[in-house]
Design a protein around this motif. Structure first.
Motif, PDB file in Angstrom:
ATOM      1  N   THR A  35       6.026   4.120   1.086  1.00  0.00           N
ATOM      2  CA  THR A  35       5.576   2.920   0.374  1.00  0.00           C
ATOM      3  C   THR A  35       5.796   1.643   1.170  1.00  0.00           C
ATOM      4  N   LYS A  45       5.940 -11.497  -1.318  1.00  0.00           N
ATOM      5  CA  LYS A  45       6.077 -10.407  -2.275  1.00  0.00           C
ATOM      6  C   LYS A  45       5.024 -10.528  -3.378  1.00  0.00           C
ATOM      7  N   VAL A  48       1.651  -9.280  -2.098  1.00  0.00           N
ATOM      8  CA  VAL A  48       1.570  -7.816  -2.077  1.00  0.00           C
ATOM      9  C   VAL A  48       1.345  -7.273  -3.484  1.00  0.00           C
ATOM     10  N   THR A  49       2.084  -7.808  -4.449  1.00  0.00           N
ATOM     11  CA  THR A  49       1.905  -7.363  -5.828  1.00  0.00           C
ATOM     12  C   THR A  49       0.482  -7.642  -6.307  1.00  0.00           C
ATOM     13  N   ALA A  52      -1.904  -5.203  -4.705  1.00  0.00           N
ATOM     14  CA  ALA A  52      -1.737  -3.869  -5.284  1.00  0.00           C
ATOM     15  C   ALA A  52      -2.409  -3.777  -6.646  1.00  0.00           C
ATOM     16  N   VAL A  53      -2.180  -4.779  -7.487  1.00  0.00           N
ATOM     17  CA  VAL A  53      -2.799  -4.786  -8.816  1.00  0.00           C
ATOM     18  C   VAL A  53      -4.323  -4.867  -8.689  1.00  0.00           C
ATOM     19  N   CYS A  56      -5.725  -1.479  -7.778  1.00  0.00           N
ATOM     20  CA  CYS A  56      -5.740  -0.580  -8.943  1.00  0.00           C
ATOM     21  C   CYS A  56      -6.893  -0.932  -9.884  1.00  0.00           C
ATOM     22  N   LEU A  84      -2.673  -4.046   2.717  1.00  0.00           N
ATOM     23  CA  LEU A  84      -1.313  -3.723   2.268  1.00  0.00           C
ATOM     24  C   LEU A  84      -0.511  -3.031   3.364  1.00  0.00           C
ATOM     25  N   GLN A 447       4.579  -3.117 -12.274  1.00  0.00           N
ATOM     26  CA  GLN A 447       5.412  -2.330 -11.364  1.00  0.00           C
ATOM     27  C   GLN A 447       4.786  -0.969 -11.081  1.00  0.00           C
ATOM     28  N   GLU A 450       1.864  -1.439  -8.738  1.00  0.00           N
ATOM     29  CA  GLU A 450       2.318  -1.659  -7.363  1.00  0.00           C
ATOM     30  C   GLU A 450       2.816  -0.363  -6.740  1.00  0.00           C
ATOM     31  N   ARG A 454       1.053   1.277  -3.482  1.00  0.00           N
ATOM     32  CA  ARG A 454       1.852   1.486  -2.268  1.00  0.00           C
ATOM     33  C   ARG A 454       1.848   2.959  -1.853  1.00  0.00           C
TER      34      ARG A 454
END
Length: 724
Positions: A35, A45, A48-49, A52-53, A56, A84, A447, A450, A454
């Motif tokens: 990850t 940070k 990245v979040t 990631a979201v 998705c 990422l 979470q 993410e 990852r």
């Protein structure tokens, strides 16, 4: 969950977070390997979040509409993985010291890599429809940048092996009389005139036979949703619940913690295809309890490694390689998971036997009943976790109209609703208010998004990089040259074996020779899969083996490559050995993660895990020579009636038990050399379906060893190990 459902620990090495130093190292190892181990804070940070979201949400949208152009879907998938990957995976990984922040050069590399994928999305209609697939100079420059940066991303995320293999294949494509590199590799390997660099880039960058081929297509269309399903399911609390159920059911039996480890890994394998993360998820509880009842650090770690590695065999989420396998075979995924169910059951049943044999050898007992989770309370506290699982499995196996991606998406929606309802209910019970609970559910969902994104970085990069090799094999015809070489080796061994068999009266030399020729090819494939697996993840390993080795096995065995029923055993054979590579020294990452928790020697842990995994190797051969284990009857998938399947399963299980006893040198007592050989002969007889009399003879041989030992001609009582 309520406290009575959880086992208590009195380990004085626990810190305020409840983790030991070994557990922290193992978690860091997983982060670094799967990850991204880079530590980010503040806006980095947050970025990245957000990415990631967004990834998705894009994948869920693509599954919902189902009409995106394949290149758009695959290139967008890779663009997110590039962005990422360069943000969270550092180029250099220093053990015990995480890199903090994103250095300036990674911002540039990530931007260029992501931009190359975006360029293809925008430019592909022109390349395909206006330019007729011929690249312009700007196209070549952008494609070259993507290939180079993809290899660099693969180096970071999955190790150096894949980039090296890809570079070797690319150099081969460029070598030839008309290639970029002038040279002659000889008639056995030089199957093409040589390619120019623009031709290679065009093959890899601008069509669906290279980087954006079947492998990344399956990753983008199906695999992402199942990985996200596993991440949300785990965040919901199902993984801990599975662990507590397994501990409550089996922890009190002889060597119970090891048996609980096997059962919980099997249950976690239903939702997760990652061996290393399974080791850390379950191992932080099971390894410590195994050591408490008397398993050594190496044996405890090895049992966790073996059980976690086999999680990729468990339907319905068998890892990314299984989805690619279904695509390669052109069969529905439901057909694959039904076929894989019996071997998975046999694999875990045999591992339970292995743990029992080890417990007998060491004279172990189980954990005291008072230290175990209470089964009834545990089941009642999390029964609702079964709802999405039952829906997923039931719909996949029963509804012929439902596609895997649509079922996974619907299950994700169901679990999101469950997550908010669960947190709202918990908050209401504790007086914190439903609003606070819904906010907690939102944070948990982010979470989970993410974590899922990852986990997908390495898979997306691996499938894209594997597309380089597949594309080169396609453009050069290399597979035919390799097949000729292997054919020569097989023919030589076949002739030798046939000549020896011809000297024995009453033996059909032709049958022995044919069997020997196939056997040597399978053995060579086994070694290649294990060697490749030392540096490649299971998915990449399977892609390479299916492109290079599977056609060779099919050719030598005389199989119809267009018939899925004939080809499935071959694909499962290489898939099983690719999974075994996770526990094969010296690079067994799962063993290093387990040893970080157990405090044992990682190499010794890997060697012990490989010994436990030998039953998986035998099972791979069983499936090849006895396709009925995959519910194959004749040339039809799923055509075997249960009246025939049940006796076959029973004989296969007994064969695996005999083999495990032989490799561990223990049945009722420690076996001598002759008893070990008898058990091996019996297990090998049961590999290949023959007349029932042969199976009964094998059972008789096992019974002879058992009663021989029971008679007590050799009395070696094991030492009793305290369990307190």
């Amino acid at each position: 969950m309520s406290d009575p459902t959880k086992p208590m620990s009195s380990d004085p090495s626990l810190d305020h977070t409840g983790m030991t130093e070994g557990e922290r190292r193992a978690i860091e190892m997983v982060e670094a390997a799967e990850t991204g181990g880079r530590k980010l804070f503040g806006w980095q940070k947050g970025l990245v979040t957000a990415l990631a979201v967004a990834w998705c949400l894009f994948q869920m949208y693509a599954a919902q509409v189902g009409t995106l152009d394949p290149i758009v879907l695959r290139a967008t998938h890779l663009a997110f993985a590039f962005a990422l990957g360069y943000l969270v995976f550092p180029f250099r990984k220093t053990p015990g010291r995480a890199q903090v922040g994103v250095p300036w050069y990674d911002w540039i590399l990530g931007a260029v890599a992501t931009g190359s994928a975006v360029y293809l999305i925008l430019q592909y209609p022109t390349i395909a429809n206006v330019q007729g697939g011929v690249l312009t100079q700007p196209d070549v420059w952008v494609g070259s940048a993507m290939v180079i940066l993809l290899l660099l991303a693969a180096w970071r995320t999955i190790g150096i092996a894949m980039p090296i293999v890809a570079l070797v294949f690319m150099l081969y494509a460029l070598t030839g009389p008309k290639g970029l590199i002038r040279g002659d590799l000889g008639p056995q390997l030089q199957l093409h005139a040589g390619q120019t660099w623009p031709q290679v880039v065009g093959q890899l960058f601008a069509n669906t036979e290279g980087i954006f081929g079947t492998a990344i297509g399956v990753s983008a269309q199906i695999v992402f949703l199942f990985v996200l399903f596993g991440a949300i399911f785990d965040k919901l609390g199902a993984g801990d619940w599975f662990m507590n159920v397994a501990q409550g059911l089996l922890g009190g039996f002889r060597g119970g913690p090891a048996k609980a480890s096997v059962l919980s890994s099997a249950l976690n394998g239903i939702i997760s295809g990652s061996a290393v993360s399974n080791v850390v998820t379950g191992g932080n509880i099971t390894i410590g309890t195994m050591k408490r009842v008397g398993y050594s650090a190496e044996k405890a770690g090895a049992i966790e490694v073996a059980s976690s590695s086999n999680g990729q065999l468990m339907p319905p989420v068998m890892g990314a390689a299984a989805f690619i396998m279904a695509q390669n075979l052109n069969i529905e995924y439901r057909s694959l998971i039904l076929a894989a169910a019996i071997p998975a059951f046999l694999c875990y049943s045999a591992l339970l036997v292995v743990t029992h044999i080890e417990a007998l050898k060491l004279g172990l007992r189980g954990l005291p009943k008072g230290e175990l989770p209470r089964v009834r309370e545990t089941l009642l506290s999390g029964w609702y976790y079964l709802v999405p699982l039952v829906y997923l499995i039931g719909t996949l196996t029963i509804n012929p109209e439902a596609t895997p991606e649509r079922v996974a998406l619907n299950t994700i929606f169901l679990m999101i609703a469950m997550m908010f309802a669960q947190e709202a209910w918990r908050a209401a019970r504790t007086g914190r208010g439903v609003g606070r609970g819904l906010a907690d559910g939102g944070r948990m969902l982010v979470q989970a998004f993410e974590a899922g994104a990852r986990s997908m970085i390495g898979i997306a990069i691996a499938t894209a990089a594997a597309g380089i090799i597949v594309g080169i094999v396609t453009i050069t015809g290399l597979g035919f040259g390799l097949a000729d070489i292997v054919q020569l080796v097989s023919n030589g061994f076949r002739d030798l074996l046939g000549g020896v068999a011809g000297l024995i009266p009453g033996v059909n030399a032709a049958q022995v020779a044919t069997f020997g020729g196939i056997l040597i090819v399978l053995f060579m494939a086994q070694l290649i899969a294990l060697v490749l697996g030392m540096g490649l993840p299971t998915t990449a390993n399977y892609i390479l083996m299916s492109a290079l080795i599977v056609p060779i096995i099919a050719r030598i065995a005389g199989l119809d490559t267009s018939n899925p029923a004939q080809m499935l055993p071959v694909h499962m054979f290489v898939f099983y050995f690719g999974i075994m590579a996770d526990s094969t020294p010296p690079v067994a990452l799962a063993a290093f993660a387990a040893s970080a928790i157990s405090g044992g020697n990682p190499v010794a842990t890997g060697v012990q895990a490989f010994q436990y995994e030998l039953r998986t190797a035998l099972l791979a051969y069983m499936m090849f020579f006895n396709p009925s284990l995959l519910l194959i009857a004749g040339n039809r998938l799923g055509g075997l009636p249960w009246s025939e399947a049940i006796p076959m399963i029973l004989f296969a299980f007994i064969g695996l038990v005999a083999f495990s006893a032989a490799t561990l040198r223990y049945l009722h007592r420690r076996t001598n050399l002759l008893q070990t050989l008898i058990l091996l002969v019996a297990s090998f007889i049961l590999i290949i379906p023959t007349h029932i009399l042969w199976n009964l003879a094998a059972l008789a041989l096992i019974a002879v060893v058992y009663f021989w030992q029971k008679a007590g001609s050799r009395n070696e009582p094991p030492a009793v190990v305290a369990t307190a």
